[in-house]
Motif scaffolding. Sequence first.
Motif, PDB file in Angstrom:
ATOM      1  N   THR A  37       0.847  -1.193   0.000  1.00 61.32           N
ATOM      2  CA  THR A  37       0.000   0.000   0.000  1.00 61.32           C
ATOM      3  C   THR A  37       0.880   1.239   0.000  1.00 61.32           C
ATOM      4  O   THR A  37       1.843   1.311   0.770  1.00 61.32           O
ATOM      5  CB  THR A  37      -0.912   0.018   1.241  1.00 61.32           C
ATOM      6  OG1 THR A  37      -1.813  -1.098   1.174  1.00 61.32           O
ATOM      7  CG2 THR A  37      -1.721   1.309   1.311  1.00 61.32           C
ATOM      8  N   HIS A  81      -0.585  -2.679  -4.630  1.00 60.03           N
ATOM      9  CA  HIS A  81      -1.900  -3.240  -4.306  1.00 60.03           C
ATOM     10  C   HIS A  81      -2.947  -2.142  -4.135  1.00 60.03           C
ATOM     11  O   HIS A  81      -4.086  -2.274  -4.601  1.00 60.03           O
ATOM     12  CB  HIS A  81      -1.789  -4.063  -3.017  1.00 60.03           C
ATOM     13  CG  HIS A  81      -3.095  -4.572  -2.498  1.00 60.03           C
ATOM     14  ND1 HIS A  81      -3.807  -5.573  -3.121  1.00 60.03           N
ATOM     15  CD2 HIS A  81      -3.819  -4.214  -1.393  1.00 60.03           C
ATOM     16  CE1 HIS A  81      -4.909  -5.822  -2.431  1.00 60.03           C
ATOM     17  NE2 HIS A  81      -4.948  -5.009  -1.393  1.00 60.03           N
ATOM     18  N   ASP A  82      -2.559  -1.048  -3.466  1.00 55.62           N
ATOM     19  CA  ASP A  82      -3.497   0.044  -3.198  1.00 55.62           C
ATOM     20  C   ASP A  82      -2.706   1.336  -3.058  1.00 55.62           C
ATOM     21  O   ASP A  82      -1.674   1.364  -2.375  1.00 55.62           O
ATOM     22  CB  ASP A  82      -4.266  -0.231  -1.900  1.00 55.62           C
ATOM     23  CG  ASP A  82      -5.287   0.856  -1.576  1.00 55.62           C
ATOM     24  OD1 ASP A  82      -5.862   1.428  -2.513  1.00 55.62           O
ATOM     25  OD2 ASP A  82      -5.501   1.128  -0.374  1.00 55.62           O
ATOM     26  N   GLN A  84      -3.238   5.439  -2.055  1.00 56.58           N
ATOM     27  CA  GLN A  84      -4.160   6.387  -1.437  1.00 56.58           C
ATOM     28  C   GLN A  84      -3.573   7.788  -1.517  1.00 56.58           C
ATOM     29  O   GLN A  84      -2.360   7.970  -1.337  1.00 56.58           O
ATOM     30  CB  GLN A  84      -4.402   6.012   0.028  1.00 56.58           C
ATOM     31  CG  GLN A  84      -4.965   4.617   0.228  1.00 56.58           C
ATOM     32  CD  GLN A  84      -5.119   4.258   1.690  1.00 56.58           C
ATOM     33  OE1 GLN A  84      -5.152   5.120   2.564  1.00 56.58           O
ATOM     34  NE2 GLN A  84      -5.212   2.961   1.968  1.00 56.58           N
TER      35      GLN A  84
END
Length: 245
Positions: A37, A81-82, A84
């Motif tokens: 992340t 994966h992610d 933000q």
Amino acid sequence: MAESNPTALVVSAHSADFVWRAGGAIALHAAKGYDVTVVCLSYGERGESAKLWKNEGCTLEHVKTERRKEAENAAAALGVHDIQFFDIGDYPLGITEDAKYKLVDTMRKVAPQFILSHSLDDPYNTDHPATTKMTLECRMIAQAWGHNPGEKILGAPQLYLFEPHQTEQCGWKPDVLLDITSVWDKKYAAIQCMQGQEHLWEYYTRVGKQRGVQAKRNSGGQAGGKPVEYGEGYQSIFPRMVGEL
């Protein structure tokens, strides 16, 4: 119930920092099955987007949009994966209590095996150490049983500090050299996504080659070390618990 993948968290002051400084580690661990992340506290819209601002009629929202696209494309190239975007503003970062607790929530949700962030000092860009100070504070809060009781607390992930732009001025001294030769093509593809800072492409290619030479030497060098071509350097913050040396 299937076992979940191991995880890692990268906290980046601006939307390109994770690419230059930790792209190899991200791609390498993603290839090993980690869910990585990335948190970008800002887009670097005010201080790190000069190429975009030179276009007549450019606006802040346009810069943010373009920088977000670049970061998302780079993240895809690395196997993130992610990703933000906290969008708290840059130069300086607008770190608030809400932003801190948002990062705490992310840390607890991700439960990373390790965290990557900036050097503890950087006189050229105070956004960078401010990010690491925030990361350390949030790591501490995420470990506290009394913060949002009932939630699973964070363990004790190592914090690795990735390489600043001018190491000598930042008090940064690597104690970990990571071989990223096998994923260099992914890192360079991600680097090329950062169109707003094209002037840094060659610089960080040189950094990768130099760290590769050092990694080879420290793995045995001419006595039979690993054939490392590209590397990344990291400085660890916390002691490691080991059973043998």
